[in-house]
Design an enzyme around this catalytic site. Structure first.
Site, mmCIF file in Angstrom:
data_model
loop_
_atom_site.group_PDB
_atom_site.id
_atom_site.type_symbol
_atom_site.label_atom_id
_atom_site.label_comp_id
_atom_site.label_asym_id
_atom_site.label_seq_id
_atom_site.Cartn_x
_atom_site.Cartn_y
_atom_site.Cartn_z
ATOM 1 N N CYS A 19 -1.595 -50.211 -53.529
ATOM 2 C CA CYS A 19 -1.666 -48.965 -52.753
ATOM 3 C C CYS A 19 -0.900 -49.062 -51.451
ATOM 4 O O CYS A 19 -0.399 -48.071 -50.944
ATOM 5 C CB CYS A 19 -3.131 -48.646 -52.452
ATOM 6 S SG CYS A 19 -3.982 -50.006 -51.634
ATOM 7 N N GLU A 55 -10.974 -44.895 -51.039
ATOM 8 C CA GLU A 55 -9.774 -45.684 -50.750
ATOM 9 C C GLU A 55 -8.746 -45.297 -51.806
ATOM 10 O O GLU A 55 -8.802 -45.762 -52.942
ATOM 11 C CB GLU A 55 -10.102 -47.185 -50.817
ATOM 12 C CG GLU A 55 -11.094 -47.657 -49.761
ATOM 13 C CD GLU A 55 -10.475 -47.730 -48.364
ATOM 14 O OE1 GLU A 55 -9.236 -47.807 -48.253
ATOM 15 O OE2 GLU A 55 -11.241 -47.689 -47.380
HETATM 16 P P1 NAD Z 1 -8.120 -44.774 -61.259
HETATM 17 O O1 NAD Z 1 -8.496 -43.688 -60.341
HETATM 18 O O2 NAD Z 1 -7.533 -44.417 -62.564
HETATM 19 O O3 NAD Z 1 -9.382 -45.703 -61.594
HETATM 20 C C1 NAD Z 1 -10.178 -46.263 -60.570
HETATM 21 C C2 NAD Z 1 -11.570 -46.503 -61.107
HETATM 22 O O4 NAD Z 1 -12.143 -45.259 -61.456
HETATM 23 C C3 NAD Z 1 -11.635 -47.372 -62.345
HETATM 24 O O5 NAD Z 1 -12.747 -48.227 -62.255
HETATM 25 C C4 NAD Z 1 -11.827 -46.365 -63.465
HETATM 26 O O6 NAD Z 1 -12.519 -46.865 -64.592
HETATM 27 C C5 NAD Z 1 -12.650 -45.312 -62.776
HETATM 28 N N1 NAD Z 1 -12.519 -43.985 -63.375
HETATM 29 C C6 NAD Z 1 -11.463 -43.481 -64.049
HETATM 30 N N2 NAD Z 1 -11.737 -42.225 -64.444
HETATM 31 C C7 NAD Z 1 -12.978 -41.935 -64.013
HETATM 32 C C8 NAD Z 1 -13.823 -40.799 -64.121
HETATM 33 N N3 NAD Z 1 -13.435 -39.711 -64.759
HETATM 34 N N4 NAD Z 1 -15.042 -40.855 -63.548
HETATM 35 C C9 NAD Z 1 -15.454 -41.951 -62.881
HETATM 36 N N5 NAD Z 1 -14.704 -43.071 -62.773
HETATM 37 C C10 NAD Z 1 -13.476 -43.061 -63.326
HETATM 38 O O7 NAD Z 1 -7.146 -45.711 -60.418
HETATM 39 P P2 NAD Z 1 -6.447 -47.045 -60.866
HETATM 40 O O8 NAD Z 1 -5.389 -46.717 -61.851
HETATM 41 O O9 NAD Z 1 -7.455 -48.082 -61.224
HETATM 42 O O10 NAD Z 1 -5.805 -47.526 -59.507
HETATM 43 C C11 NAD Z 1 -4.582 -47.065 -59.070
HETATM 44 C C12 NAD Z 1 -4.737 -46.108 -57.930
HETATM 45 O O11 NAD Z 1 -5.634 -46.625 -56.967
HETATM 46 C C13 NAD Z 1 -3.445 -45.883 -57.177
HETATM 47 O O12 NAD Z 1 -3.326 -44.534 -56.835
HETATM 48 C C14 NAD Z 1 -3.598 -46.741 -55.943
HETATM 49 O O13 NAD Z 1 -2.801 -46.326 -54.866
HETATM 50 C C15 NAD Z 1 -5.052 -46.615 -55.683
HETATM 51 N N6 NAD Z 1 -5.539 -47.769 -54.944
HETATM 52 C C16 NAD Z 1 -5.953 -47.593 -53.663
HETATM 53 C C17 NAD Z 1 -6.375 -48.687 -52.934
HETATM 54 C C18 NAD Z 1 -6.809 -48.557 -51.498
HETATM 55 O O14 NAD Z 1 -7.413 -49.500 -50.996
HETATM 56 N N7 NAD Z 1 -6.561 -47.452 -50.817
HETATM 57 C C19 NAD Z 1 -6.389 -49.950 -53.512
HETATM 58 C C20 NAD Z 1 -5.975 -50.072 -54.834
HETATM 59 C C21 NAD Z 1 -5.560 -48.985 -55.540
#
Ligand code: NAD
Length: 485
Positions: free
Chosen positions: A247, A209
């Site tokens: 998002c 997502e």
């Molecule tokens: P992110 O990708 O930075 O982090 C998401 C999760 O991944 C967190 O739990 C983080 O700790 C983990 N993570 C970070 N680096 C990692 C790695 N190297 N290995 C494994 N896990 C890792 O995203 P964010 O900043 O938390 O969220 C924002 C983004 O998420 C935006 O792009 C937004 O559009 C998207 N988003 C999408 C939805 C959806 O339902 N489509 C919903 C909310 C947010």
């Protein structure tokens, strides 16, 4: 904590069959509901601490949505879990077939910070309903929410089957190295790619997502009622959910040139009505999650290419991680504000000669999670549906689609893989296993060698559902077709 040993224990617990029982699934969902009810104030406090969310917004977007999803799952669990009869073709005469949903096993859920409770528990509802054991890793950036989930959740639900593991990228990477039966990830496209490459090792199924830029086109609406309704919906879908850190928030608007000044004036009036003359003092708009994201948004605004396009707002307050709801008209398309996901309360308006040009504009960019279109023009609506591609498309409103249990929620292309919500969540965490039972009382004798053209003809007729032709061939009233190779 020894992760490998814990995961081993969870696998054994899964093999015991406990989580497959309907009564276990139902109880866990009820306990999750009790957590939301009894910890309601703690959740409000955590969301306020992490993001400055007003408790009404927290209920509207997280607690309330989750309660609705749990109710829906409880109402439908029996039907979702039941096996469904399936018809078989005549080649399998006297057979019985059904499709049996089975849980996947041990699944990993990694969630984001913007709806730190909602986006952690929404997939968990599906994973429990489907009968899995689950490791949930909330985002470290929403630390109050993450710690509330880690500390309080195990006192409500079966902690042998469902564990919350806190941590940032390092913990995430360590988790991704393990063997899972499914990885459900909510977050950025950048980390989504890492999840996908980690999943390759064990051919683990994934749901991603992700994010991106959700455009909203706004047609030159004529009635003042429609114009006001559209503008209010745009404001609440841009600045409303988590100050645009969502998002599915509108990223930018595409507007016909002739409607731009009216639109900007209406936006100014209604932003003031909702957030007051000085939105900095309003508690109805969330704050930016942290200094890093604050600076990222400040840099988008301070970009020398876009500075002159600000027509409303533009002020920032670092001490309070506040960014004023801002409207920009025609920032250059090569500026970062138009090439990166904004994820904050900045709203660029891009003007077009004709609203129909929005189709080419959208199609020349990555497929968005959602396209919004405020238009009553049915021809344009039909063209938007058939000529563009996106996770979903919503006419004359925004964000509302998120609360529908009956619609799959997910992206396409760079905005995601797979979907969830309602039954789609159950399916995201299930394998639909075909079960076929044959009888010994009948046989398709021509399925066995030695081969001849007579058998070829019978196969051809049976696969084409021509049972009369088949009967005629068997009775010798029709000559088999000759195939010379
Ligand atoms: P992110 O990708 O930075 O982090 C998401 C999760 O991944 C967190 O739990 C983080 O700790 C983990 N993570 C970070 N680096 C990692 C790695 N190297 N290995 C494994 N896990 C890792 O995203 P964010 O900043 O938390 O969220 C924002 C983004 O998420 C935006 O792009 C937004 O559009 C998207 N988003 C999408 C939805 C959806 O339902 N489509 C919903 C909310 C947010």
């Amino acid at each position: 904590m020894n992760l490998e040993r814990d995961l081993q224990d969870m696998r054994e617990y899964y093999r015991s069959g406990k989580t497959k029982e309907a009564s276990w699934r139902k109880l866990q969902l009820q306990r999750l509901k009790a957590f939301l009810k009894e910890k309601e104030r703690d959740i409000y406090r955590a969301l306020n601490q992490d993001l400055g969310k007003h408790h009404v917004e927290a209920f509207r977007d997280e607690i309330g949505v989750l309660q609705k999803s749990i109710n829906f799952a409880l109402q439908n669990l029996k039907e979702w879990m039941s096996s469904k009869k399936a018809k078989l073709p005549a080649v399998a005469v006297l057979s019985y077939a059904e499709i049996v949903p089975e849980p996947l096993g041990l699944v990993l859920i990694i969630s984001s910070w913007n709806f730190s409770i909602g986006l952690s528990l929404e997939p968990l509802i599906g994973a429990i309903a489907a009968g899995n054991t689950v490791v949930l890793k909330p985002s470290e950036l929403a630390s109050a929410s993450s710690s509330l989930l880690a500390n309080a959740l195990p006192t409500y639900i079966d902690s042998k089957a469902i564990k919350v593991i806190e941590g940032g990228p390092a913990v995430g990477e360590h988790l991704l190295q393990q063997k899972w039966d499914k990885i459900f990830f909510t977050g950025s496209t950048r980390v989504g790619r890492m999840v996908m490459s980690a999943a390759v090792k064990h051919l683990t199924p994934i749901t991603l997502e992700l994010g991106g830029k959700c455009p909203a086109i706004i047609d030159s609406l004529t009635s003042s009622w429609d114009k006001e309704a559209a503008v209010k919906r745009i404001i609440v879908s841009k600045y409303g959910p988590c100050a645009g850190q969502a998002c599915i928030a509108i990223d930018y608007l595409l507007v016909e040139e002739k409607f731009t000044s009216t639109l900007v004036e209406l936006l100014k009036v209604h932003i003031k009505k909702m957030l007051g003359e000085n939105p900095r003092k309003s508690n109805s708009i969330a704050r930016i999650i942290n200094k890093h994201h604050f600076s990222r948004l400040k840099n988008l605004l301070n970009d020398p290419m876009v500075k002159d396009s600000i027509v409303y707002g533009g002020s920032v307050d670092e001490a309070n991680l506040f960014i004023e709801p801002t409207v920009l008209v025609d920032p250059p398309l090569q500026a970062a504000i138009m090439t990166e996901e904004i994820f904050g309360p900045l709203l660029p308006i891009i003007t077009l000669k004709r609203i129909e040009d929005s189709i080419d504009f959208i199609n020349s960019r990555p497929k968005p999670l959602v396209i919004y279109a405020f238009t009553k023009n049915e021809r344009l609506q039909r063209r938007m549906v058939s000529e563009t591609s996106s996770g979903s498309i919503v006419f004359n409103d925004a964000v509302i689609q998120f609360v529908a249990d009956t619609l799959p929620f997910g992206g396409i292309g760079e905005s995601g893989i797979g979907s969830y919500h309602g039954k789609f969540s159950f399916d995201a965490f299930s394998h639909h296993k075909p079960v076929v039972r044959r009888s010994y009382l009948s046989e398709i004798w021509f399925r066995f060698p030695p081969w001849n053209n007579y058998k070829l003809q019978l196969f051809e007729l049976v696969y084409n559902y021509d049972y009369l032709g088949m009967l005629l061939v068997i009775l010798g009233l029709k000559r088999p077709r000759k195939v010379a190779i």
